[in-house]
Design a protein around this motif. Structure first.
Motif, PDB file in Angstrom:
ATOM      1  N   LYS A  27      38.943  57.583  39.510  1.00 48.41           N
ATOM      2  CA  LYS A  27      38.977  58.850  38.707  1.00 48.41           C
ATOM      3  C   LYS A  27      38.651  58.795  37.296  1.00 48.41           C
ATOM      4  CE  LYS A  27      42.094  61.004  42.132  1.00 48.41           C
ATOM      5  NZ  LYS A  27      43.534  61.712  42.117  1.00 48.41           N
ATOM      6  N   ALA A  28      39.013  57.915  36.750  1.00 45.64           N
ATOM      7  CA  ALA A  28      38.724  57.220  35.274  1.00 45.64           C
ATOM      8  C   ALA A  28      37.238  57.092  35.215  1.00 45.64           C
ATOM      9  CB  ALA A  28      39.501  56.204  34.836  1.00 45.64           C
ATOM     10  N   ARG A  29      36.616  56.479  36.082  1.00 49.85           N
ATOM     11  CA  ARG A  29      35.181  56.002  36.002  1.00 49.85           C
ATOM     12  C   ARG A  29      34.534  57.487  36.160  1.00 49.85           C
ATOM     13  NH1 ARG A  29      35.391  51.182  40.292  1.00 49.85           N
ATOM     14  NH2 ARG A  29      36.731  49.737  39.031  1.00 49.85           N
ATOM     15  N   LEU A  30      35.095  58.341  36.823  1.00 47.83           N
ATOM     16  CA  LEU A  30      34.197  59.630  36.780  1.00 47.83           C
ATOM     17  C   LEU A  30      34.597  60.411  35.749  1.00 47.83           C
ATOM     18  CD1 LEU A  30      34.859  60.358  40.711  1.00 47.83           C
ATOM     19  CD2 LEU A  30      32.779  59.423  39.691  1.00 47.83           C
ATOM     20  N   GLY A  31      35.280  60.170  34.797  1.00 49.86           N
ATOM     21  CA  GLY A  31      35.506  60.933  33.443  1.00 49.86           C
ATOM     22  C   GLY A  31      36.792  61.473  33.427  1.00 49.86           C
ATOM     23  N   ALA A  32      37.880  61.274  34.272  1.00 49.89           N
ATOM     24  CA  ALA A  32      39.015  61.812  34.204  1.00 49.89           C
ATOM     25  C   ALA A  32      39.837  60.914  32.991  1.00 49.89           C
ATOM     26  CB  ALA A  32      40.073  61.248  35.129  1.00 49.89           C
ATOM     27  N   PRO A  33      40.536  61.827  32.023  1.00 43.32           N
ATOM     28  CA  PRO A  33      41.305  61.235  30.740  1.00 43.32           C
ATOM     29  C   PRO A  33      42.461  60.310  31.193  1.00 43.32           C
ATOM     30  CG  PRO A  33      41.932  63.432  31.081  1.00 43.32           C
ATOM     31  CD  PRO A  33      40.786  63.159  32.325  1.00 43.32           C
ATOM     32  N   ILE A  34      42.070  58.893  31.505  1.00 50.27           N
ATOM     33  CA  ILE A  34      43.015  57.965  31.934  1.00 50.27           C
ATOM     34  C   ILE A  34      42.888  56.685  31.022  1.00 50.27           C
ATOM     35  CG2 ILE A  34      44.076  56.617  33.938  1.00 50.27           C
ATOM     36  CD1 ILE A  34      42.913  58.747  35.786  1.00 50.27           C
ATOM     37  N   HIS A  35      43.902  56.116  30.571  1.00 52.50           N
ATOM     38  CA  HIS A  35      43.801  55.119  29.436  1.00 52.50           C
ATOM     39  C   HIS A  35      43.479  53.846  30.498  1.00 52.50           C
ATOM     40  CE1 HIS A  35      44.061  52.542  26.057  1.00 52.50           C
ATOM     41  NE2 HIS A  35      43.852  53.686  25.218  1.00 52.50           N
ATOM     42  N   PRO A  36      42.344  53.170  30.170  1.00 55.57           N
ATOM     43  CA  PRO A  36      42.216  52.021  31.006  1.00 55.57           C
ATOM     44  C   PRO A  36      43.316  50.738  30.708  1.00 55.57           C
ATOM     45  CG  PRO A  36      40.519  52.078  29.310  1.00 55.57           C
ATOM     46  CD  PRO A  36      41.178  53.481  29.399  1.00 55.57           C
ATOM     47  N   VAL A  37      43.665  50.722  29.521  1.00 55.36           N
ATOM     48  CA  VAL A  37      44.880  49.512  29.157  1.00 55.36           C
ATOM     49  C   VAL A  37      45.986  49.945  29.874  1.00 55.36           C
ATOM     50  CG1 VAL A  37      46.047  48.596  27.368  1.00 55.36           C
ATOM     51  CG2 VAL A  37      43.665  49.230  26.952  1.00 55.36           C
ATOM     52  N   ALA A  38      46.440  51.199  30.046  1.00 54.20           N
ATOM     53  CA  ALA A  38      47.539  51.414  30.771  1.00 54.20           C
ATOM     54  C   ALA A  38      47.335  51.233  32.321  1.00 54.20           C
ATOM     55  CB  ALA A  38      47.938  53.004  30.615  1.00 54.20           C
ATOM     56  N   LEU A  39      46.366  51.336  32.853  1.00 56.70           N
ATOM     57  CA  LEU A  39      46.016  50.994  34.320  1.00 56.70           C
ATOM     58  C   LEU A  39      46.168  49.401  34.498  1.00 56.70           C
ATOM     59  CD1 LEU A  39      42.945  53.313  35.218  1.00 56.70           C
ATOM     60  CD2 LEU A  39      45.203  53.198  36.325  1.00 56.70           C
ATOM     61  N   ARG A  40      45.501  48.671  33.477  1.00 58.20           N
ATOM     62  CA  ARG A  40      45.404  47.519  33.463  1.00 58.20           C
ATOM     63  C   ARG A  40      46.839  46.829  33.776  1.00 58.20           C
ATOM     64  NH1 ARG A  40      42.616  45.711  29.097  1.00 58.20           N
ATOM     65  NH2 ARG A  40      44.398  44.927  28.022  1.00 58.20           N
ATOM     66  N   VAL A  41      47.696  47.150  32.547  1.00 57.01           N
ATOM     67  CA  VAL A  41      49.142  46.774  32.419  1.00 57.01           C
ATOM     68  C   VAL A  41      49.822  46.991  33.551  1.00 57.01           C
ATOM     69  CG1 VAL A  41      51.334  47.192  30.965  1.00 57.01           C
ATOM     70  CG2 VAL A  41      49.235  47.079  29.872  1.00 57.01           C
ATOM     71  N   GLU A  42      49.897  48.295  34.275  1.00 54.55           N
ATOM     72  CA  GLU A  42      50.391  48.603  35.313  1.00 54.55           C
ATOM     73  C   GLU A  42      50.115  47.646  36.778  1.00 54.55           C
ATOM     74  OE1 GLU A  42      53.383  50.198  37.637  1.00 54.55           O
ATOM     75  OE2 GLU A  42      53.268  50.425  35.451  1.00 54.55           O
ATOM     76  N   ARG A  43      48.681  47.684  36.651  1.00 56.55           N
ATOM     77  CA  ARG A  43      48.181  46.666  37.730  1.00 56.55           C
ATOM     78  C   ARG A  43      48.703  45.305  37.599  1.00 56.55           C
ATOM     79  NH1 ARG A  43      42.796  47.220  36.572  1.00 56.55           N
ATOM     80  NH2 ARG A  43      42.713  49.305  37.678  1.00 56.55           N
ATOM     81  N   ASP A  44      48.844  44.587  36.347  1.00 49.52           N
ATOM     82  CA  ASP A  44      49.373  43.496  36.272  1.00 49.52           C
ATOM     83  C   ASP A  44      50.827  43.346  36.592  1.00 49.52           C
ATOM     84  OD1 ASP A  44      46.848  42.470  35.376  1.00 49.52           O
ATOM     85  OD2 ASP A  44      47.393  42.765  33.386  1.00 49.52           O
ATOM     86  N   LYS A  45      51.525  44.357  36.414  1.00 49.40           N
ATOM     87  CA  LYS A  45      52.873  44.569  36.719  1.00 49.40           C
ATOM     88  C   LYS A  45      52.845  44.333  38.511  1.00 49.40           C
ATOM     89  CE  LYS A  45      54.734  47.497  33.657  1.00 49.40           C
ATOM     90  NZ  LYS A  45      55.338  48.884  33.489  1.00 49.40           N
ATOM     91  N   GLN A  46      52.178  45.352  39.081  1.00 49.99           N
ATOM     92  CA  GLN A  46      52.381  45.326  40.442  1.00 49.99           C
ATOM     93  C   GLN A  46      51.783  43.819  41.191  1.00 49.99           C
ATOM     94  OE1 GLN A  46      54.033  47.543  41.852  1.00 49.99           O
ATOM     95  NE2 GLN A  46      54.030  48.446  39.885  1.00 49.99           N
ATOM     96  N   ARG A  47      50.905  43.385  40.500  1.00 51.89           N
ATOM     97  CA  ARG A  47      50.446  42.013  40.919  1.00 51.89           C
ATOM     98  C   ARG A  47      51.413  40.851  40.853  1.00 51.89           C
ATOM     99  NH1 ARG A  47      44.505  42.191  38.359  1.00 51.89           N
ATOM    100  NH2 ARG A  47      43.504  43.231  40.192  1.00 51.89           N
ATOM    101  N   ALA A  48      52.170  41.078  39.859  1.00 56.42           N
ATOM    102  CA  ALA A  48      53.347  40.189  39.589  1.00 56.42           C
ATOM    103  C   ALA A  48      54.040  40.465  40.588  1.00 56.42           C
ATOM    104  CB  ALA A  48      53.689  40.275  38.388  1.00 56.42           C
ATOM    105  N   ARG A  49      54.670  41.467  41.145  1.00 61.21           N
ATOM    106  CA  ARG A  49      55.635  42.061  42.056  1.00 61.21           C
ATOM    107  C   ARG A  49      55.170  41.175  43.398  1.00 61.21           C
ATOM    108  NH1 ARG A  49      56.762  48.039  42.535  1.00 61.21           N
ATOM    109  NH2 ARG A  49      58.406  46.907  44.090  1.00 61.21           N
ATOM    110  N   LEU A  50      53.914  41.327  43.716  1.00 61.86           N
ATOM    111  CA  LEU A  50      53.291  40.879  45.101  1.00 61.86           C
ATOM    112  C   LEU A  50      53.179  39.502  44.936  1.00 61.86           C
ATOM    113  CD1 LEU A  50      50.240  43.336  45.426  1.00 61.86           C
ATOM    114  CD2 LEU A  50      52.047  43.191  46.982  1.00 61.86           C
ATOM    115  N   ASP A  51      53.079  38.694  43.764  1.00 70.15           N
ATOM    116  CA  ASP A  51      53.166  37.226  43.849  1.00 70.15           C
ATOM    117  C   ASP A  51      54.657  36.930  43.951  1.00 70.15           C
ATOM    118  OD1 ASP A  51      50.718  36.971  43.043  1.00 70.15           O
ATOM    119  OD2 ASP A  51      50.758  36.917  41.051  1.00 70.15           O
ATOM    120  N   ILE A  52      55.562  37.616  43.357  1.00 68.20           N
ATOM    121  CA  ILE A  52      57.049  37.306  43.556  1.00 68.20           C
ATOM    122  C   ILE A  52      57.114  37.519  45.163  1.00 68.20           C
ATOM    123  CG2 ILE A  52      59.477  37.912  43.386  1.00 68.20           C
ATOM    124  CD1 ILE A  52      58.400  38.729  40.357  1.00 68.20           C
ATOM    125  N   CYS A  53      56.845  38.321  45.829  1.00 70.14           N
ATOM    126  CA  CYS A  53      57.107  38.484  47.160  1.00 70.14           C
ATOM    127  C   CYS A  53      56.286  37.327  48.238  1.00 70.14           C
ATOM    128  CB  CYS A  53      56.750  39.827  47.597  1.00 70.14           C
ATOM    129  SG  CYS A  53      57.434  41.186  47.254  1.00 70.14           S
TER     130      CYS A  53
END
Length: 75
Positions: A27-53
């Motif tokens: 949606k952000a690539r299509l023009g929605a006002p979503i901050h890419p840094v916030a997406l990257r930070v949250e994605r990194d958190k979830q990847r870390a959770r998956l790594d722990i699992c």
């Protein structure tokens, strides 16, 4: 058994959140006002959770094997 259930629940939740983040990224690539840094930070958190699992699953023994068997030697 509850430990396995907890790990599975955490992995499923992290994967579900990764899917939501992927949708938000599209949606952000299509023009929605979503901050890419916030997406990257949250994605990194979830990847870390998956790594722990994954690390916890790797430490668990096989459910059907009472003892690990060595791999056969191929000649």
């Amino acid at each position: 058994m509850s430990t396995i259930s907890n790990i599975i629940g955490m992995a499923c939740d992290a994967q579900r959140r990764m899917q939501v983040l992927a949708d938000l990224d599209r949606k952000a690539r299509l023009g929605a006002p979503i901050h890419p840094v916030a997406l990257r930070v949250e994605r990194d958190k979830q990847r870390a959770r998956l790594d722990i699992c994954a690390e916890h699953f790797a430490l668990l023994g096989a459910a059907n094997d009472p003892a690990p068997t060595p791999a056969p030697v191929l000649a």
